[in-house]
Write an enzyme that holds these catalytic residues in place. Structure first.
Site, PDB file in Angstrom:
ATOM      1  N   ASN A  34       0.847  -1.195   0.000  1.00 45.26           N
ATOM      2  CA  ASN A  34       0.000   0.000   0.000  1.00 45.26           C
ATOM      3  C   ASN A  34       0.881   1.243   0.000  1.00 45.26           C
ATOM      4  O   ASN A  34       1.980   1.230   0.566  1.00 45.26           O
ATOM      5  CB  ASN A  34      -0.876   0.005   1.264  1.00 45.26           C
ATOM      6  CG  ASN A  34      -1.770   1.242   1.358  1.00 45.26           C
ATOM      7  OD1 ASN A  34      -2.388   1.652   0.373  1.00 45.26           O
ATOM      8  ND2 ASN A  34      -1.834   1.837   2.545  1.00 45.26           N
ATOM      9  N   SER A  58       4.502   6.838   2.839  1.00 46.19           N
ATOM     10  CA  SER A  58       5.078   5.561   3.236  1.00 46.19           C
ATOM     11  C   SER A  58       4.526   4.469   2.323  1.00 46.19           C
ATOM     12  O   SER A  58       3.338   4.475   1.996  1.00 46.19           O
ATOM     13  CB  SER A  58       4.693   5.200   4.680  1.00 46.19           C
ATOM     14  OG  SER A  58       5.050   6.235   5.572  1.00 46.19           O
ATOM     15  N   ASP A  82      -2.607   0.344   8.231  1.00 47.86           N
ATOM     16  CA  ASP A  82      -1.436   1.175   7.959  1.00 47.86           C
ATOM     17  C   ASP A  82      -0.288   0.875   8.931  1.00 47.86           C
ATOM     18  O   ASP A  82       0.548   1.754   9.202  1.00 47.86           O
ATOM     19  CB  ASP A  82      -1.794   2.670   8.005  1.00 47.86           C
ATOM     20  CG  ASP A  82      -2.760   3.053   6.889  1.00 47.86           C
ATOM     21  OD1 ASP A  82      -2.622   2.485   5.792  1.00 47.86           O
ATOM     22  OD2 ASP A  82      -3.631   3.896   7.111  1.00 47.86           O
TER      23      ASP A  82
END
Ligand code: NHR
Ligand code: GAR
Length: 205
Positions: free
Chosen positions: A109, A138, A147
């Site tokens: 991601n 990131s 996340d």
């Protein structure tokens, strides 16, 4: 050089998808996009995929009774394309633990903040409200913790005094478009390994 088969999951504009398409076209990325999958029928990224002759799949999450049912169908579609890597590029649906476990180490991601700061949504607004002087992006392997998976690469950008959410988001996006194809190419080259939830990167041969 082997070509890495990938699927790209989007929910919106798809500018990161476009940067991947462009990097494949100019041969800096040895990958093939087997399909672009979205949960939003009106995602502009679908047009980008069609322009590039990439198959598209629309999976409307509102038509499934639960996240698990949606994720089960998503798994079926991804497996049909036999991709080796699932790339989340502005994909806005939280994925169930079972789904994430199934693809662990094979799904990445890009998140618009310097994790572990600002997990979740509205990251640019939150960085501005906190008075931060730097912000960024990131790229991480996706784990069940939202996340929170192992971070592969981060890039910082400055926050300027007159920044708005929009101007800051745009500055981050410019860097996203450089960073994401680069990380996917590392994976295509077999340079990244996930061992014991830690990332090992080997040199370019
Ligand atoms: N799923 C898991 N399990 N783990 C991650 O790390 C994930 C994930 C799914 C998506 C992207 C993530 C981001 O980069 C991502 C990482 C959506 C939401 C969210 O709250 C949060 C984080 C991310 C993506 N989505 C709402 C939901 O109920 C819907 C919001 C909307 O539709 O606008 O799913 O930021
Ligand atoms: C990007 O900034 C990406 O990092 C972010 O959404 C934007 C998508 O842009 N992702 C998330 O916020 C995930 N929750 P794009 O559709 O133009 O690639």
């Amino acid at each position: 050089m082997k070509t890495l088969p990938i699927v790209v999951l989007i929910s919106g504009s798809g500018s990161n998808l476009q940067s991947i398409i462009n990097s494949i076209a100019n041969k800096t990325l040895n990958a093939k996009i087997c399909a672009v999958i979205t949960n939003k029928a009106d995602a502009y990224g679908l047009e980008r995929a069609k322009q590039a002759n990439i198959p598209t799949e629309i999976l409307d999450h509102r038509q499934y009774p639960s996240r698990e049912d949606f994720d089960a169908q998503l798994t079926k579609i991804i497996e049909r394309y036999q991709a080796e890597l699932v790339v989340l590029a502005g994909f806005m649906r939280i994925l169930s633990d079972g789904f994430v476990a199934h693809f662990y180490g094979r799904m990445i991601n890009i998140h618009p903040s310097l994790l572990p700061k600002y997990r979740g949504l509205h990251t640019h607004q939150r960085a501005l409200e906190s008075g931060d002087k730097v912000h960024g992006l990131s790229i991480h392997y996706v784990s069940a913790e939202l996340d929170g998976g192992p971070i592969i690469l981060q890039k910082t950008v400055p926050i300027l005094a007159d920044d708005t959410e929009k101007s800051l988001a745009q500055r981050v996006l410019v860097e996203e478009h450089i960073a994401y194809p680069k990380v996917i190419q590392w994976i295509a080259q077999g340079r990244l390994q996930l061992i014991d939830h830690k990332i090992i990167m080997t040199d370019n041969a």
